[in-house]
Write a protein that holds these residues in place. Sequence first.
Motif, PDB file in Angstrom:
ATOM      1  N   ARG A  94      -0.705  -1.868  14.347  1.00 46.81           N
ATOM      2  CA  ARG A  94      -1.664  -1.780  13.249  1.00 46.81           C
ATOM      3  C   ARG A  94      -1.279  -0.753  12.182  1.00 46.81           C
ATOM      4  O   ARG A  94      -1.854  -0.746  11.102  1.00 46.81           O
ATOM      5  N   LEU A  95      -0.328   0.115  12.465  1.00 39.72           N
ATOM      6  CA  LEU A  95       0.111   1.091  11.471  1.00 39.72           C
ATOM      7  C   LEU A  95       1.406   0.673  10.798  1.00 39.72           C
ATOM      8  O   LEU A  95       1.892   1.362   9.905  1.00 39.72           O
ATOM      9  N   ASP A  96       1.980  -0.438  11.239  1.00 40.45           N
ATOM     10  CA  ASP A  96       3.276  -0.879  10.721  1.00 40.45           C
ATOM     11  C   ASP A  96       3.052  -1.893   9.608  1.00 40.45           C
ATOM     12  O   ASP A  96       3.083  -3.096   9.807  1.00 40.45           O
ATOM     13  N   GLY A  97       2.825  -1.393   8.426  1.00 40.31           N
ATOM     14  CA  GLY A  97       2.593  -2.257   7.288  1.00 40.31           C
ATOM     15  C   GLY A  97       1.656  -1.588   6.303  1.00 40.31           C
ATOM     16  O   GLY A  97       0.670  -0.967   6.701  1.00 40.31           O
ATOM     17  N   SER A  98       1.973  -1.684   5.026  1.00 40.92           N
ATOM     18  CA  SER A  98       1.120  -1.048   4.028  1.00 40.92           C
ATOM     19  C   SER A  98       1.427  -1.618   2.648  1.00 40.92           C
ATOM     20  O   SER A  98       2.447  -2.271   2.438  1.00 40.92           O
ATOM     21  N   ILE A  99       0.526  -1.361   1.716  1.00 47.97           N
ATOM     22  CA  ILE A  99       0.742  -1.693   0.319  1.00 47.97           C
ATOM     23  C   ILE A  99       0.968  -0.375  -0.416  1.00 47.97           C
ATOM     24  O   ILE A  99       0.133   0.535  -0.342  1.00 47.97           O
ATOM     25  N   VAL A 100       2.106  -0.259  -1.080  1.00 48.70           N
ATOM     26  CA  VAL A 100       2.447   0.981  -1.772  1.00 48.70           C
ATOM     27  C   VAL A 100       2.652   0.706  -3.256  1.00 48.70           C
ATOM     28  O   VAL A 100       2.964  -0.418  -3.665  1.00 48.70           O
ATOM     29  N   VAL A 101       2.487   1.745  -4.055  1.00 48.49           N
ATOM     30  CA  VAL A 101       2.718   1.692  -5.496  1.00 48.49           C
ATOM     31  C   VAL A 101       3.538   2.919  -5.881  1.00 48.49           C
ATOM     32  O   VAL A 101       3.668   3.876  -5.103  1.00 48.49           O
ATOM     33  N   ARG A 102       4.075   2.918  -7.075  1.00 52.11           N
ATOM     34  CA  ARG A 102       4.764   4.109  -7.577  1.00 52.11           C
ATOM     35  C   ARG A 102       3.758   5.246  -7.764  1.00 52.11           C
ATOM     36  O   ARG A 102       2.573   5.012  -8.045  1.00 52.11           O
ATOM     37  N   ALA A 103       4.226   6.458  -7.635  1.00 50.83           N
ATOM     38  CA  ALA A 103       3.340   7.622  -7.747  1.00 50.83           C
ATOM     39  C   ALA A 103       2.667   7.686  -9.116  1.00 50.83           C
ATOM     40  O   ALA A 103       1.532   8.163  -9.238  1.00 50.83           O
ATOM     41  N   ASP A 104       3.359   7.195 -10.150  1.00 51.67           N
ATOM     42  CA  ASP A 104       2.797   7.250 -11.494  1.00 51.67           C
ATOM     43  C   ASP A 104       2.069   5.965 -11.891  1.00 51.67           C
ATOM     44  O   ASP A 104       1.725   5.764 -13.058  1.00 51.67           O
ATOM     45  N   SER A 105       1.801   5.094 -10.924  1.00 53.73           N
ATOM     46  CA  SER A 105       1.167   3.808 -11.217  1.00 53.73           C
ATOM     47  C   SER A 105      -0.291   3.981 -11.632  1.00 53.73           C
ATOM     48  O   SER A 105      -1.008   4.847 -11.102  1.00 53.73           O
ATOM     49  N   PRO A 106      -0.772   3.151 -12.550  1.00 53.52           N
ATOM     50  CA  PRO A 106      -2.199   3.163 -12.899  1.00 53.52           C
ATOM     51  C   PRO A 106      -3.062   2.452 -11.860  1.00 53.52           C
ATOM     52  O   PRO A 106      -4.290   2.402 -12.003  1.00 53.52           O
ATOM     53  N   VAL A 107      -2.436   1.883 -10.847  1.00 51.43           N
ATOM     54  CA  VAL A 107      -3.159   1.167  -9.797  1.00 51.43           C
ATOM     55  C   VAL A 107      -3.667   2.169  -8.759  1.00 51.43           C
ATOM     56  O   VAL A 107      -2.873   2.822  -8.079  1.00 51.43           O
ATOM     57  N   TRP A 108      -4.992   2.279  -8.636  1.00 50.96           N
ATOM     58  CA  TRP A 108      -5.584   3.216  -7.680  1.00 50.96           C
ATOM     59  C   TRP A 108      -6.476   2.520  -6.655  1.00 50.96           C
ATOM     60  O   TRP A 108      -6.922   3.143  -5.695  1.00 50.96           O
ATOM     61  N   SER A 109      -6.737   1.252  -6.856  1.00 51.17           N
ATOM     62  CA  SER A 109      -7.553   0.490  -5.912  1.00 51.17           C
ATOM     63  C   SER A 109      -7.041  -0.938  -5.862  1.00 51.17           C
ATOM     64  O   SER A 109      -6.266  -1.366  -6.727  1.00 51.17           O
ATOM     65  N   LEU A 110      -7.500  -1.680  -4.886  1.00 52.41           N
ATOM     66  CA  LEU A 110      -7.101  -3.085  -4.782  1.00 52.41           C
ATOM     67  C   LEU A 110      -7.583  -3.874  -5.991  1.00 52.41           C
ATOM     68  O   LEU A 110      -6.913  -4.800  -6.445  1.00 52.41           O
ATOM     69  N   GLN A 111      -8.736  -3.519  -6.518  1.00 51.18           N
ATOM     70  CA  GLN A 111      -9.247  -4.215  -7.702  1.00 51.18           C
ATOM     71  C   GLN A 111      -8.311  -4.043  -8.901  1.00 51.18           C
ATOM     72  O   GLN A 111      -8.231  -4.913  -9.779  1.00 51.18           O
ATOM     73  N   ASP A 112      -7.574  -2.933  -8.923  1.00 50.40           N
ATOM     74  CA  ASP A 112      -6.634  -2.688 -10.019  1.00 50.40           C
ATOM     75  C   ASP A 112      -5.412  -3.602  -9.953  1.00 50.40           C
ATOM     76  O   ASP A 112      -4.603  -3.628 -10.887  1.00 50.40           O
ATOM     77  N   LEU A 113      -5.266  -4.357  -8.854  1.00 52.18           N
ATOM     78  CA  LEU A 113      -4.124  -5.263  -8.715  1.00 52.18           C
ATOM     79  C   LEU A 113      -4.326  -6.571  -9.483  1.00 52.18           C
ATOM     80  O   LEU A 113      -3.376  -7.348  -9.628  1.00 52.18           O
ATOM     81  N   VAL A 114      -5.530  -6.836  -9.948  1.00 55.05           N
ATOM     82  CA  VAL A 114      -5.807  -8.098 -10.635  1.00 55.05           C
ATOM     83  C   VAL A 114      -4.852  -8.268 -11.818  1.00 55.05           C
ATOM     84  O   VAL A 114      -4.697  -7.378 -12.661  1.00 55.05           O
ATOM     85  N   GLY A 115      -4.176  -9.425 -11.841  1.00 55.18           N
ATOM     86  CA  GLY A 115      -3.239  -9.732 -12.909  1.00 55.18           C
ATOM     87  C   GLY A 115      -1.873  -9.092 -12.755  1.00 55.18           C
ATOM     88  O   GLY A 115      -1.023  -9.238 -13.644  1.00 55.18           O
ATOM     89  N   ARG A 116      -1.631  -8.422 -11.622  1.00 51.99           N
ATOM     90  CA  ARG A 116      -0.369  -7.707 -11.443  1.00 51.99           C
ATOM     91  C   ARG A 116       0.545  -8.419 -10.436  1.00 51.99           C
ATOM     92  O   ARG A 116       0.128  -9.320  -9.723  1.00 51.99           O
ATOM     93  N   LYS A 117       1.804  -7.966 -10.394  1.00 56.87           N
ATOM     94  CA  LYS A 117       2.823  -8.555  -9.531  1.00 56.87           C
ATOM     95  C   LYS A 117       2.937  -7.751  -8.235  1.00 56.87           C
ATOM     96  O   LYS A 117       3.126  -6.535  -8.275  1.00 56.87           O
TER      97      LYS A 117
END
Length: 292
Positions: A94-117
């Motif tokens: 259950r700990l082997d897997g995650s969604i990561v973003v760049r440290a400077d990304s404007p994405v801070w929540s799953l809702q922020d992924l809308v329209g993104r790759k």
Amino acid sequence: MTISASPQPPCKHERSPLRIGVHPANLHLTLAAAWDMQFDSLDVEFVRYDGGSQSADVLSLGQIDVCGTSSPQPLFAAAKGLDVILLAASAPRRLDGSIVVRADSPVWSLQDLVGRKIGLAQKSFQIYLLVQALEKAGLSLDDITICDVMPGAGLAVLQQGSIDALVTLAPYQDYAMTIGNMRLLEGSEALIPNRSIFWTLGERQLSAYARASFFDGLERLGREVPQDVARASYILAADAAGSVLRKSWQRAILARDWSIHHINTTILRELQDEADILFRHGVLERSIDLME
């Protein structure tokens, strides 16, 4: 889909070798191929192929007799009408897997992924993790764009800005946090069991002896790996580019439960839940009933 019966006492005469499919994403079988281990008195041949998504095809073509993959693969095969036989499963990861973003990304929540790759390895457990995370946030696959990215290349693709987020796995998720320019958006903990499933097709006609020997060999490997982490990390990190990633492999091996389990009601219910959500999000081409 059929569940393998509990291992039976081996007979003396078994057609050999048992061709075991090996691809880089299944760590149990990758290690087994280099571990110089014995599957009782059964001769085995390790056949390498590129990825778990090819497993149903190489099984159907008779190039291998058995394989180990992430949990979606036997579900995809069953949805295509293949006679899938489940042999064993790893412990949950259950700990082997995650969604990561760049440290400077404007994405801070799953809702922020809308329209993104979002980058991930298609048809792997990563798609299951993603749809669970999206559904939890009230979203669907229609809200994002999926880019097919192999695990080893994912962090570089994310750093280059070609994708906005990455679904990754050990040891790359640990490496992403270590290098300091990535941050965690969502982990797999409590989202998916993330087991490896070991399976075959009915047309491969594996005997009870072959199934028992395969299970026993995996179970023995699961006991030996935690006792020789240095050897296991050397095998898995053979192609690692740097010492940081090699150390991440060691941590990943230590953190993982390597035990092997028979298919039981709990595992079947997990797989049914997975099949249902993958069908609901249009990933699985048709619904399947594992309790039939």
